[in-house]
Structures are given as structure tokens and as C-alpha cells.
Scaffold this active site. Structure first.
Site, PDB file in Angstrom:
ATOM      1  N   SER A 125       0.662  -1.321  -0.086  1.00  0.00           N
ATOM      2  CA  SER A 125       0.000   0.024   0.200  1.00  0.00           C
ATOM      3  C   SER A 125       0.840   1.344  -0.078  1.00  0.00           C
ATOM      4  O   SER A 125       1.964   1.317   0.617  1.00  0.00           O
ATOM      5  CB  SER A 125      -0.848  -0.123   1.120  1.00  0.00           C
ATOM      6  OG  SER A 125      -1.470   1.024   1.576  1.00  0.00           O
ATOM      7  N   TYR A 150      -2.177  -1.299  11.026  1.00  0.00           N
ATOM      8  CA  TYR A 150      -2.563  -1.756   9.694  1.00  0.00           C
ATOM      9  C   TYR A 150      -1.150  -1.326   8.913  1.00  0.00           C
ATOM     10  O   TYR A 150      -0.680  -2.239   7.986  1.00  0.00           O
ATOM     11  CB  TYR A 150      -3.818  -1.324   9.043  1.00  0.00           C
ATOM     12  CG  TYR A 150      -3.760  -1.389   7.752  1.00  0.00           C
ATOM     13  CD1 TYR A 150      -4.128  -2.776   7.230  1.00  0.00           C
ATOM     14  CD2 TYR A 150      -3.719  -0.485   6.810  1.00  0.00           C
ATOM     15  CE1 TYR A 150      -4.073  -3.074   5.863  1.00  0.00           C
ATOM     16  CE2 TYR A 150      -3.874  -0.725   5.352  1.00  0.00           C
ATOM     17  CZ  TYR A 150      -4.051  -2.000   4.743  1.00  0.00           C
ATOM     18  OH  TYR A 150      -3.855  -2.187   3.485  1.00  0.00           O
ATOM     19  N   LYS A 154       1.994  -3.620   6.535  1.00  0.00           N
ATOM     20  CA  LYS A 154       2.371  -3.546   5.315  1.00  0.00           C
ATOM     21  C   LYS A 154       3.973  -3.273   5.217  1.00  0.00           C
ATOM     22  O   LYS A 154       4.686  -4.101   4.515  1.00  0.00           O
ATOM     23  CB  LYS A 154       1.941  -2.439   4.496  1.00  0.00           C
ATOM     24  CG  LYS A 154       0.201  -2.813   4.240  1.00  0.00           C
ATOM     25  CD  LYS A 154       0.119  -3.955   3.406  1.00  0.00           C
ATOM     26  CE  LYS A 154      -1.399  -4.346   3.313  1.00  0.00           C
ATOM     27  NZ  LYS A 154      -1.812  -5.902   3.051  1.00  0.00           N
TER      28      LYS A 154
HETATM   29  P1  NAD Z   1     -10.892  -7.293   1.554  1.00  0.00           P
HETATM   30  O1  NAD Z   1     -11.175  -7.220   3.040  1.00  0.00           O
HETATM   31  O2  NAD Z   1     -12.206  -7.134   0.604  1.00  0.00           O
HETATM   32  O3  NAD Z   1     -10.184  -8.635   1.208  1.00  0.00           O
HETATM   33  C1  NAD Z   1      -9.360  -9.331   2.046  1.00  0.00           C
HETATM   34  C2  NAD Z   1      -9.696 -10.783   2.062  1.00  0.00           C
HETATM   35  O4  NAD Z   1      -8.669 -11.577   2.926  1.00  0.00           O
HETATM   36  C3  NAD Z   1     -11.263 -10.952   2.590  1.00  0.00           C
HETATM   37  O5  NAD Z   1     -12.104 -11.557   1.549  1.00  0.00           O
HETATM   38  C4  NAD Z   1     -10.711 -11.725   3.969  1.00  0.00           C
HETATM   39  O6  NAD Z   1     -12.022 -12.483   4.402  1.00  0.00           O
HETATM   40  C5  NAD Z   1      -9.693 -12.359   3.830  1.00  0.00           C
HETATM   41  N1  NAD Z   1      -8.778 -12.865   4.750  1.00  0.00           N
HETATM   42  C6  NAD Z   1      -8.372 -11.938   5.864  1.00  0.00           C
HETATM   43  N2  NAD Z   1      -7.643 -12.603   6.823  1.00  0.00           N
HETATM   44  C7  NAD Z   1      -7.736 -13.751   6.502  1.00  0.00           C
HETATM   45  C8  NAD Z   1      -7.162 -14.989   6.835  1.00  0.00           C
HETATM   46  N3  NAD Z   1      -6.445 -14.957   8.051  1.00  0.00           N
HETATM   47  N4  NAD Z   1      -7.413 -16.190   6.462  1.00  0.00           N
HETATM   48  C9  NAD Z   1      -7.816 -16.243   5.181  1.00  0.00           C
HETATM   49  N5  NAD Z   1      -8.500 -15.000   4.515  1.00  0.00           N
HETATM   50  C10 NAD Z   1      -8.312 -13.931   5.146  1.00  0.00           C
HETATM   51  O7  NAD Z   1      -9.811  -6.365   1.395  1.00  0.00           O
HETATM   52  P2  NAD Z   1      -9.337  -5.671  -0.144  1.00  0.00           P
HETATM   53  O8  NAD Z   1      -9.757  -4.005  -0.316  1.00  0.00           O
HETATM   54  O9  NAD Z   1      -9.694  -6.572  -1.223  1.00  0.00           O
HETATM   55  O10 NAD Z   1      -7.790  -5.707   0.069  1.00  0.00           O
HETATM   56  C11 NAD Z   1      -6.909  -6.918  -0.501  1.00  0.00           C
HETATM   57  C12 NAD Z   1      -5.542  -6.447  -0.127  1.00  0.00           C
HETATM   58  O11 NAD Z   1      -5.028  -5.332  -0.605  1.00  0.00           O
HETATM   59  C13 NAD Z   1      -5.319  -6.521   1.581  1.00  0.00           C
HETATM   60  O12 NAD Z   1      -4.234  -7.001   1.850  1.00  0.00           O
HETATM   61  C14 NAD Z   1      -5.150  -4.950   1.780  1.00  0.00           C
HETATM   62  O13 NAD Z   1      -4.408  -4.465   2.844  1.00  0.00           O
HETATM   63  C15 NAD Z   1      -4.579  -4.541   0.516  1.00  0.00           C
HETATM   64  N6  NAD Z   1      -4.920  -3.014   0.197  1.00  0.00           N
HETATM   65  C16 NAD Z   1      -6.154  -2.614   0.030  1.00  0.00           C
HETATM   66  C17 NAD Z   1      -6.302  -1.264   0.070  1.00  0.00           C
HETATM   67  C18 NAD Z   1      -7.803  -0.792  -0.223  1.00  0.00           C
HETATM   68  O14 NAD Z   1      -8.020   0.382  -0.171  1.00  0.00           O
HETATM   69  N7  NAD Z   1      -8.911  -1.606  -0.382  1.00  0.00           N
HETATM   70  C19 NAD Z   1      -5.290  -0.377  -0.362  1.00  0.00           C
HETATM   71  C20 NAD Z   1      -3.989  -0.666  -0.423  1.00  0.00           C
HETATM   72  C21 NAD Z   1      -3.670  -2.092  -0.032  1.00  0.00           C
END
Ligand code: NAD
Ligand code: UDP
Length: 338
Positions: A125, A150, A154
Site C-alpha cells: 500500500s 495496519y 504492510k
Molecule cells: P478485503 O477485506 O475485501 O479482502 C481481503 C480478504 O482477505 C477478505 O476476503 C478476507 O475474508 C480475507 N482474509 C483476511 N484475513 C484472512 C485470513 N487470516 N485467512 C484467510 N483469509 C483472510 O480487502 P481488499 O480491499 O480486497 O484488500 C486486499 C489487499 O489489498 C489487502 O491486503 C489490503 O491490505 C490491500 N490493500 C487494500 C487497499 C484498499 O483500499 N482496499 C489499499 C492498499 C492495499
């Protein structure tokens, strides 16, 4: 060719599964559904005509994760999305965030090393840059100390991957530093599923436009920016998903220059909160009831990406115009209903 997608029923994961399948790759999703819904598989199948394989596993369960890798040792790569991602919640529950996000990563890396799945794409991120002194941020911009647990997961995850890659020369990984992912698939069959009151701008905005929320609060108009509201680099989720497909091919075809690389994945353009509201109104014809309120604690003033390295090295660039992205977000909101 089989690709493991952890967190594949989540927001970005589900859009990436669609792009992987449309590229002819076979996908196995692993997710514990802590922040997603199994019906997402219907949406993916509705778009691609292929129902991805799915296994409900908690990645903090090490034996279950290693068993999963033992059964999928024929996979060629992993895209590791699975993580908890709510910044505010991470401040209130730091231990839960460190426990989940770091153990999940370490178990994935252990499974990969033990069973010979050598290629990793990791979801990082722009939060690792914090409020950078010089904008836009390049990959050479120093990372700042994270402002939340959080964000720190990262930074720490990137470091864990970097350190492992130093001693596992047969393994390769790419960290993608996402800027602000927004929007939904143009089919409106998949999108973001915020639980409860949204923290992020776009779901709050679309819920306000839909009448679920009364008013959108704009957190501050006294920043040192052209209209006073904060600047971000909003990247369409389908453009972002495509960057993962490109990264996977770079690894599978051995085009990576080092065995740990990281890229900024954004548009390279900054938009203010007020500009986003105006673009949404232009794109949809729907007025947004908003009010300027005080700054939100912990918000940074401005950040956007220099995407030169990603554009040149990956041959990837963001394509979807902001109005189209916001129209897709609105179509998805309308499908969700009230
Ligand atoms: P999201 O919450 O929609 O998807 C994450 C998924 O991981 C979920 O389906 C959740 O059920 C699963 N999960 C969490 N912990 C778990 C575990 N211990 N075992 C198995 N599954 C698990 O989030 P997203 O927005 O799709 O983000 C995806 C990735 O991108 C994450 O790593 C997030 O930190 C990163 N990210 C997101 C953003 C954003 O703004 N959405 C920005 C930068 C980085
Ligand atoms: N924002 C806002 N009202 C909201 C939610 C967010 O004005 O209800 C602003 C926030 O101050 C920030 C931008 O929108 O400038 C993006 O916020 P978001 O939480 O979506 O992402 P992040 O803060 O992680 O960049």
C-alpha cells in the site's frame, strides 16, 4: 496454469480472479470469509463463465495452510491479498492486526518454500510512504514510520518478503503498492462490500447518493491543496486487477530483474475530495449531499504516485477515466440497493 489467490473473495481479489481467468489462468481461492461473502463466487462465474475453486481456510492456521500448499504444489504462483485492512480498527485492535496479517503472510511463505511454489505477488500500500516530503512518490521515496498498526503490517510484510528473498534465490516476489483502489466491475456483478458504516470515501459517497446515509462529511477544506480538500491517487479496481496479471506474467516468464521488486500502482494523477464529488455528479447526474467538517485524525494531506517505473518496467498503466470508475461504483451501489 494454476494460481493461488488468498483473499480472492475480497474486493480487489475478486476483480483480480476475473482478470486471471479471462487471461486463461486457473485460479484456486483461499479465504476464511472474515470480510467477504461466498456469493462473490456467483459474481465471478457470472462474468467469466468459470466458477473458481474455493477453499475456506484461515491462513493463521499453520497446519491447514501447509496442508493446502501440499495439495496445490502444482500451482505456479500465489497472489496474497488476505489481510485485515481497516485502519481505524487496527488502532483499536493492534494485536489482532499484527497476529492476522503477519502470521498469514509467514504461513503462506512457509507453504510456498516447503512445496516449491516459487512466485509471489503481494498486496502492499502507499500507506508505507506516509506523508512524503516530495510528491509524487517514486519507489525510491523513503518509507515513513507507519501511522497505524495496519500500515505497519504492510511495512513489516515487505521487510519479511525482502529478507526471505535474500536467502531463497529460487523464489521471486513483487510487492504492488496500491494507491486508493475504487470502483467496481462494469458488469456490476462484483464490487466492494463495506460492512457497517463505511470509512472510505467512495462507499460513503455512493451510500449517501443512494439515501442510505444522510450526508457525506468532507474531512477538511483547509489543507495546503488547490481547493483545500486532501489529494489522493484513485485507481480503478479493474486497472489494479490487471496490474496483478502483468506482475504474474513477469514472474512466470522470468522477466523480473531482481527476486524482490516493488511498484507503485496508481494513475499518477491527484484528485481532491471535492473533485471526486464533482466527477461523481457529472458521471451519474446524481447530486451528493455533503458538508465540510473538520479534519479526520491521522489523515495525510496529499499523496499520489509517480508511475513511471511501473509504466516502463511492467508495461502497465491505468486506463479507466475517473467518471467511468465512479459510474461503475454507482451501478454497483444501485445493485446492492438499500
Ligand atoms: P478485503 O477485506 O475485501 O479482502 C481481503 C480478504 O482477505 C477478505 O476476503 C478476507 O475474508 C480475507 N482474509 C483476511 N484475513 C484472512 C485470513 N487470516 N485467512 C484467510 N483469509 C483472510 O480487502 P481488499 O480491499 O480486497 O484488500 C486486499 C489487499 O489489498 C489487502 O491486503 C489490503 O491490505 C490491500 N490493500 C487494500 C487497499 C484498499 O483500499 N482496499 C489499499 C492498499 C492495499
Ligand atoms: N474522506 C472524506 N469523507 C469520508 C471518507 C473519506 O472526506 O467520509 C476523505 C479522506 O479525508 C481522504 C479521502 O477522502 O482525504 C480518502 O479517504 P479514504 O478513507 O477513502 O482513503 P485514505 O484515507 O486511506 O487515503
Amino acid at each position: 496454469m494454476k494460481i493461488i489467490v488468498t483473499g480472492g473473495t475480497g474486493y480487489i481479489g475478486s476483480h483480480t480472479v476475473v482478470e486471471l481467468q479471462q487471461d486463461g489462468l486457473e485460479v484456486v481461492i483461499l479465504d476464511n470469509l472474515v470480510n467477504s461473502n461466498i456469493e462473490v463466487l456467483d459474481g465471478i462465474e457470472g462474468i467469466t463463465g468459470i466458477r473458481p475453486a474455493f477453499e475456506k481456510i484461515d491462513l493463521t492456521d499453520r497446519p491447514a495452510t501447509l496442508d493446502f500448499f501440499a495439495r496445490h504444489r502444482d500451482a505456479k504462483a500465489v497472489i496474497h491479498f488476505a489481510a485485515l485492512k481497516a485502519v481505524g480498527e487496527s488502532v483499536a485492535k493492534p494485536l489482532e492486526y499484527y497476529y492476522n496479517n503477519l502470521n498469514a503472510l509467514m504461513n503462506v511463505l512457509s507453504g510456498m518454500r516447503q512445496y516449491g511454489v516459487h512466485n509471489l505477488v503481494f498486496s502492499s500500500s502507499c500507506t508505507v510512504y506516509g506523508q512524503a516530503d516530495v510528491l509524487p512518490v517514486t519507489e525510491q521515496t523513503p518509507r515513513h514510520e507507519a501511522e497505524s498498526p495496519y500500515g505497519n503490517t504492510k511495512v513489516m510484510s515487505e521487510d519479511i518478503i525482502r529478507d526471505l528473498m535474500k536467502v531463497q534465490s529460487e523464489m521471486n516476489s513483487i510487492a504492488l503498492r496500491y494507491f486508493n483502489p475504487i470502483g467496481a466491475h462494469p458488469s456490476a456483478l462484483i464490487g466492494e462490500l463495506p460492512v457497517g458504516i463505511p470509512n472510505n470515501l467512495i462507499p460513503y459517497l455512493t451510500q449517501t447518493a443512494a439515501g442510505i446515509r444522510e450526508q457525506l462529511s468532507v474531512f477538511g477544506d483547509d489543507y495546503n491543496t488547490p481547493d483545500g480538500s486532501p489529494l489522493r491517487d484513485y485507481i480503478d479496481v479493474v486497472d489494479l486487477a490487471k496490474a496483478h496479471v502483468v506482475a504474474i506474467h513477469r514472474l512466470l516468464e522470468g522477466r523480473n530483474k531482481k527476486n524482490y521488486e516493488y511498484f507503485n500502482i496508481g494513475t499518477g494523477h491527484a484528485l481532491s475530495v471535492l473533485e471526486i464529488i464533482q466527477a461523481f455528479e457529472r458521471a451519474t447526474g446524481v447530486k451528493v449531499n455533503y458538508k465540510i467538517v473538520g479534519r479526520r485524525a491521522g489523515d495525510i494531506e496529499k499523496v499520489w504516485a509517480d508511475t513511471t517505473f511501473a509504466n516502463n518496467e511492467l508495461g502497465w498503466s491505468a486506463k479507466v477515466p475517473i467518471e467511468e470508475t465512479l459510474a461503475n461504483a454507482w451501478r454497483w451501489q444501485q445493485r446492492l440497493g438499500k
